[in-house]
Design an enzyme around this catalytic site. Sequence first.
Site, short mmCIF file in Angstrom:
data_model
loop_
_atom_site.label_atom_id
_atom_site.label_comp_id
_atom_site.label_asym_id
_atom_site.label_seq_id
_atom_site.Cartn_x
_atom_site.Cartn_y
_atom_site.Cartn_z
CB CYS A 1 -0.85 -0.02 1.13
SG CYS A 1 -1.89 1.66 1.31
CB CYS B 1 -1.76 4.55 4.86
SG CYS B 1 -3.25 4.02 3.76
CB SER B 2 -0.58 0.53 6.59
OG SER B 2 -1.53 1.07 7.41
CB CYS B 3 -4.88 -0.37 2.51
SG CYS B 3 -5.43 1.23 2.55
FE FE Z 1 -3.25 2.07 3.03
#
Ligand code: FE
Length: 207
Positions: free
Chosen positions: A111, A114-116
């Site tokens: 991602c 961000c951190s999906c």
């Molecule tokens: Fe994300």
Amino acid sequence: MAHEHDHTEFQADTEGPELTETQLREIAMRELLIEKGVLTAEQIRVQVEAWEQKTPALGGKIIARAWEEPEFKKRLLEDGTAAVAEYDVGMGDLELKVIENTPEVHNVVVCTLCSCYPRTILGLPPAWYKSFNYRRRVVREPRKVLAEFGTKLSDDIEVRVHDSTADLRFLILPLRPEGTEGMRQEELADLVNRDSMIGVSLPRKPS
Ligand code: FE
């Protein structure tokens, strides 16, 4: 004494005392919800604890089943969201797309924003997945990053990088390891490590 690091260098930039903007926003939101009486601190704590206890075990189960049952695999690849619904894991409004590794194409997930991550299936993402270093580098030099994870792919295998978004999560269906014919689904599931479902590694080989 020397500070010991594990084999990835990606963790470094997630450490440190400064709070990120996201963390500050989370604290502000949490305090507001408690102050307004929407949630109690205890309710939040219980939910966070539940999230932290989620493991990638469900992911392994799903992958092992796809290896064994062609009909399930077909459904999983056609509509991941619908196929995992029977496991009672709500994806909410999120779409789950399952991507199959083949002898010709290896897939890896990031991602970049961000951190999906498919948390309902894999639990919380590892620290390196959230690091700026991984997010930036895996897009530019996926082969090199994979090699740093111990995954060396021959040059004739194409590497594809998939960028998650707020609405779309990816799960990699790794290649079934050789020598696993006749294994039970539970045994197969044990071979499916978390990182192989992100695409930075391959499933374990049967011992
Ligand atoms: Fe994300």
